[in-house]
Design an enzyme around this catalytic site. Structure first.
Site, PDB file in Angstrom:
ATOM      1  N   LYS A 183       7.547   3.915 -11.306  1.00 21.12           N
ATOM      2  CA  LYS A 183       6.135   4.269 -11.455  1.00 21.12           C
ATOM      3  C   LYS A 183       5.409   4.130 -10.113  1.00 21.12           C
ATOM      4  CE  LYS A 183       5.072  -0.450 -12.671  1.00 21.12           C
ATOM      5  NZ  LYS A 183       5.411  -1.416 -13.687  1.00 21.12           N
ATOM      6  N   ARG A 196      -2.273  -6.507 -23.110  1.00 19.49           N
ATOM      7  CA  ARG A 196      -2.565  -5.286 -22.361  1.00 19.49           C
ATOM      8  C   ARG A 196      -2.456  -4.134 -23.345  1.00 19.49           C
ATOM      9  NH1 ARG A 196       0.651  -4.114 -16.765  1.00 19.49           N
ATOM     10  NH2 ARG A 196       2.344  -3.633 -18.193  1.00 19.49           N
ATOM     11  N   TYR A 205     -13.153  -3.356  18.655  1.00 17.74           N
ATOM     12  CA  TYR A 205     -14.515  -3.217  18.127  1.00 17.74           C
ATOM     13  C   TYR A 205     -15.186  -4.575  17.946  1.00 17.74           C
ATOM     14  CZ  TYR A 205     -13.857   1.687  16.753  1.00 17.74           C
ATOM     15  OH  TYR A 205     -13.662   3.037  16.743  1.00 17.74           O
ATOM     16  N   MET A 218      -9.195   2.102  12.518  1.00 13.69           N
ATOM     17  CA  MET A 218      -8.720   2.996  11.463  1.00 13.69           C
ATOM     18  C   MET A 218      -7.253   3.396  11.696  1.00 13.69           C
ATOM     19  SD  MET A 218     -10.294   6.606  10.162  1.00 13.69           S
ATOM     20  CE  MET A 218     -11.905   5.978   9.750  1.00 13.69           C
TER      21      MET A 218
HETATM   22  C1  LIG Z   1       6.342  -2.321 -13.708  1.00 12.43           C
HETATM   23  C2  LIG Z   1       6.995  -2.727 -14.923  1.00 12.43           C
HETATM   24  C3  LIG Z   1       8.234  -3.393 -14.894  1.00 12.43           C
HETATM   25  C4  LIG Z   1       8.905  -3.841 -13.643  1.00 12.43           C
HETATM   26  O1  LIG Z   1       8.370  -5.080 -13.196  1.00 12.43           O
HETATM   27  P1  LIG Z   1       8.972  -5.853 -11.941  1.00 12.43           P
HETATM   28  O2  LIG Z   1       8.264  -7.133 -11.917  1.00 12.43           O
HETATM   29  O3  LIG Z   1       8.652  -5.017 -10.751  1.00 12.43           O
HETATM   30  O4  LIG Z   1      10.412  -5.967 -12.173  1.00 12.43           O
HETATM   31  C5  LIG Z   1       8.852  -3.649 -16.097  1.00 12.43           C
HETATM   32  N1  LIG Z   1       8.282  -3.274 -17.267  1.00 12.43           N
HETATM   33  C6  LIG Z   1       7.077  -2.652 -17.329  1.00 12.43           C
HETATM   34  C7  LIG Z   1       6.526  -2.286 -18.646  1.00 12.43           C
HETATM   35  C8  LIG Z   1       6.402  -2.374 -16.161  1.00 12.43           C
HETATM   36  O5  LIG Z   1       5.223  -1.751 -16.225  1.00 12.43           O
END
Ligand SMILES: *Cc1c(COP(=O)(O)O)cnc(C)c1O
Length: 815
Positions: free
Chosen positions: A483, A582, A709, A758
């Site tokens: 992701k 969540r 700066y 920047m």
């Molecule tokens: C991002 C995510 C993971 C991975 O988590 P890590 O700590 O990077 O291993 C696992 N499960 C879900 C649902 C996630 O959103």
């Protein structure tokens, strides 16, 4: 090698079914990276973890007609079978015979660290002195070593092979098939020490490789190693190297200050410049000099060769090119072996069209007609669209190449022809000898040109995945979380690599991320963690699998399934709320959920939940509570559903800390990128990401002047300041300016001074000797590490990675 099927069967006491007169020159063991099917047999290797027999079909599909296997599969027609009792012992027997009858000079390298780099360095220094064969990559195990030895052919005069062991009694088997004349023992560290009773036992095991050696060259800095080698092998020629004075070969001068280092080799002195001054590089340089001296290379040549080394990038890199091309740059040397490796690398990408730039092979004395015939055969098997040949020699043989073939005298001529810039949506392999400088082509073809790059080491990712897998049951599946553009590193490139290495699932956050992967050819199941309201049709269109976390989402998604006319049960993934608060179904919703699911044409592919604090040891009690909730609720739901979907709850730190709750699958994220909150586990992982740039300018700032700066930094003495071209627009938080954060140069930390701009920032390099404009600066990798960098930023490694701006060029390497 070069044997008939019958000869192989006789050497190894195996049985033949089919044509015993076929000639075998190569044995392929991975059906995905077969670069040539001519005179090639496929071996189905069975280990306790895996059976290679499931890949027989794909090897046959690729055109292989000789299979070495423990079992025959009569459904494949016109295949010659070599039936063996045990695939691994078969390889070892054949390799032993082959090595013992090859009569070449051999170097065997063992030790805990530095084997591969020393092997590659030696090869780079020696391949144009003697026809040389070496282990590919780090093929050094019970299977890798025999496969390496089988590459020896009659033209080779020197063989350089790595030998690696991790458990007691493994070296006996390896020494039985390979007995090097020159033994080289690198550093002995703590890797694999856990499998041995003591360090002494580990050393004793490693040095068994040298039982039949004439010369042993070893790192004598470890006094136990020194003692053991001398005790056991007093009758052999022993040469020790290292930093300590007791060694035969050591540095003579002050290596941290002087421009050149001076190696004292018995009564001679050899002086040369080195770029990196870390202990590992310097120790490897000592070993290199010692072996070259032992092989009779003159001092002047040794210095020349070492000089050539440092300019060399010994690896392949894949870069995003203009016009949707992928550029694979391998322009440091060219010989048949490295051509094969590059073609293998190419086969890991599934771009339809490919082009090749190839130069003369220089520095070999063999018959050029034969050589280029072999080259053209290899190349013709890859179905290139166009082939661009550079150099007078190879151009003479252009007729041998089947693709659209163009010839050029030099690289400049190819550039001027403009052929390359017309190529679109292909994978372009640049493979050439150094003197042709085809890296110039890379500069023309690459999409983003910047001195600032984010290098992602794909082999390190694989290592980290395998490390996590080694903690799990062999049947436990793995989902890789890609992701947010794979935590900022590039979701397609990483997914493609993971797909090639048989990852079970990929996880993305939003639908468009999944769509991008599908459009580029990723076919493994993809779970979308947060399918948004208006994206359900796209989910179905692109065969993505949604996370369903509430009744609202369930109803809306089911509506979309019905509208789409999908007539099978659509796979979905049910998220349970177990304590993170969540997303997810709550305890009291499960009855209603199972009833609703009964009425819908959906298939619950998995039930899962997410741990909020698996990385926090102080929250163990809470985590166990979450795990208990999950066990209870998922069990309840399964009972109600009447079938058993797969279950998963562990993320990376869950895998390492709560291994027994692995269920049927785990979800790895940051762990594959080499990060763990546990320092012991951290040591087992490899660093994946290297954020690098180069020095634009060095200024000597007089005392009392200001830098940057708002004049936030003032010098109190004459100070050497370097400017580097990264700034807050690249993702370096401005709050780490003014001496909060550091970057690394030659493995020394340099504080950031003044405010971060920047696109640039200034660093203090007063305390670092020998720094020049154009030198590499590490924003993070090992000095400082990603973790250290995150702590300057007062955040976690995840946020550092995802904040790196898209304008920073990502480069994917394999070492
Ligand atoms: C991002 C995510 C993971 C991975 O988590 P890590 O700590 O990077 O291993 C696992 N499960 C879900 C649902 C996630 O959103």
């Amino acid at each position: 090698m070069n044997y008939t099927v019958n000869q192989i069967a006789e050497i190894t006491s195996s049985n033949v079914i089919g044509d015993g007169n076929l000639v075998i020159k190569n044995i392929a063991f991975d059906s995905r990276i077969i670069y040539s099917t001519k005179n090639t047999a496929f071996i189905a290797i069975n280990t306790h973890k895996n059976s290679g027999e499931k890949f027989i079909e794909s090897a046959i599909d690729r055109g292989i007609n000789v299979i070495i296997s423990e079992h025959q599969y009569p459904q494949f027609e016109n295949i010659t079978w070599i039936l063996v009792e045990n695939s691994v012992s078969f390889l070892q027997k054949l390799a032993k015979f082959h090595f013992e009858n090859a009569h070449l000079k051999s170097i065997g390298i063992t030790g805990s660290n530095g084997k591969t780099i020393l092997k590659e360095w030696l090869y780079q220094c020696l391949w144009n002195e003697f026809p040389t064969v070496k282990s590919p990559k780090s093929f050094n195990s019970q299977i890798g070593l025999p496969l390496s030895l089988l590459q020896i052919n009659t033209s080779h005069e020197l063989g350089i092979f790595e030998v690696g062991i991790s458990k007691p009694n493994e070296m006996d088997k390896l020494e039985n098939i390979f007995h090097p004349q020159i033994g080289l023992l690198t550093h002995i560290g703590t890797a694999h020490l856990a499998n041995f009773k003591s360090e002494e036992e580990l050393i004793n095991e490693k040095i068994k490789l040298f039982i039949h050696s004439e010369v042993i060259i070893y790192n004598g800095d470890n006094s136990l190693v020194d003692k053991k080698v001398k005790e056991l092998y007093s009758s052999k020629k022993l040469i020790s190297y290292g930093f300590k004075e007791n060694n035969h070969i050591s540095f003579k001068n002050n290596i941290s200050k002087d421009e050149n280092v001076v190696v004292q080799y018995f009564d001679e002195e050899i002086s040369f410049p080195v770029h990196q001054r870390d202990e590992a590089t310097l120790t490897n340089a000592l070993a290199l000099v010692t072996v070259l001296k032992e092989l009779g290379v003159e001092n002047k040549k040794i210095v020349e060769k070492i000089n050539a080394l440092k300019a060399v990038e010994m690896r392949l890199e894949a870069i995003e090119g203009i016009k949707s091309n992928i550029i694979i740059n391998d322009s440091f040397n060219l010989d048949l072996d490295s051509l094969k490796t590059a073609l293998q690398f190419l086969n890991e990408y599934n771009k339809q069209k490919r082009s090749l730039v190839l130069t003369d092979i220089v520095g070999v004395n063999s018959n050029s007609k034969e050589l280029y015939e072999e080259v053209s055969e290899l190349v013709n098997e890859q179905n290139f669209d166009s082939v661009f040949l550079i150099g007078n020699e190879i151009s003479k043989f252009s007729e041998l190449f089947k693709a659209k073939t163009f010839t050029f005298i030099n690289t400049q001529e190819l550039i001027e022809s403009k052929h390359l810039t017309e190529i679109e949506n292909q994978i372009i392999l640049l493979k050439g000898a150094r003197k042709f400088e085809i890296e110039k082509l890379k500069d023309i073809l690459e999409l983003r040109k910047h001195d600032t790059v984010l290098e992602i080491n794909l082999n390190a990712i694989l290592h980290n995945i395998n490390y996590h897998k080694s903690l799990l049951k062999p049947t436990t599946k793995m989902m890789a979380m890609v992701k947010a553009n794979s935590y900022g590193l590039g979701s397609y490139e990483i997914s493609e690599f993971l797909q090639h290495h048989h990852i079970d699932y990929l996880g993305v956050a939003f639908v468009d991320e999944g769509v991008e992967l599908r459009k580029k050819g990723i076919t493994v199941p993809i779970v979308v963690m947060n399918p948004e309201q208006h994206s359900y049709e796209t989910v179905i269109e692109y065969n993505l699998e949604p996370e369903i976390y509430s009744f609202r989402v369930l109803e809306l998604f089911y509506e979309a399934v019905q509208k789409s006319g999908y007539d099978k049960k659509y796979p979905i993934h049910i998220k349970l709320e177990t304590g993170m608060h969540r997303l997810g179904f709550k305890d009291n919703e499960l009855d209603h959920l199972s009833e609703t699911l009964h009425h819908k044409n959906l298939k619950v592919q998995s039930i899962f939940s997410h741990l909020s604090s698996s990385d926090i040891p102080e929250e163990k009690e809470f985590t166990l509570h979450q795990l208990e909730n999950f066990e209870k609720n998922s069990g309840y739901l399964i009972e109600k559903l009447g079938y058993t979907p797969i279950r998963h709850i562990l993320n990376s730190s869950g895998i390492t800390s709560y291994t027994s709750h692995q269920y049927d699958m785990v979800r790895i994220g940051i762990g594959m990128l080499g990060e763990s909150p546990n320092s012991e586990i951290q040591k087992q992982l490899r660093s994946v990401v290297s954020f690098k740039t180069v020095i634009s300018q060095i200024s000597i700032v007089e005392s009392g002047e200001s830098v940057g700066y708002s004049r936030r930094f003032k010098t109190d003495h004459k100070t050497k300041i370097a400017t580097i071209p990264v700034g807050y627009a690249d993702g370096i938080p401005r709050l780490i300016g003014n001496q909060v954060g550091n970057v690394g140069i030659n493995k020394t930390l340099a504080p950031i001074v003044g405010s971060i701009c920047m696109d640039m920032m200034m660093i203090n390099i007063d305390h670092i000797p020998n720094v020049k404009e154009g030198d590499t600066v590490t924003v993070f990798n090992s000095y400082p590490s990603l973790k250290e960098f995150a702590s300057y930023c007062k955040t976690i490694t995840y946020e550092v990675l995802t904040s790196i701006s898209p304008r920073v060029k990502r480069i994917y390497i394999k070492d």
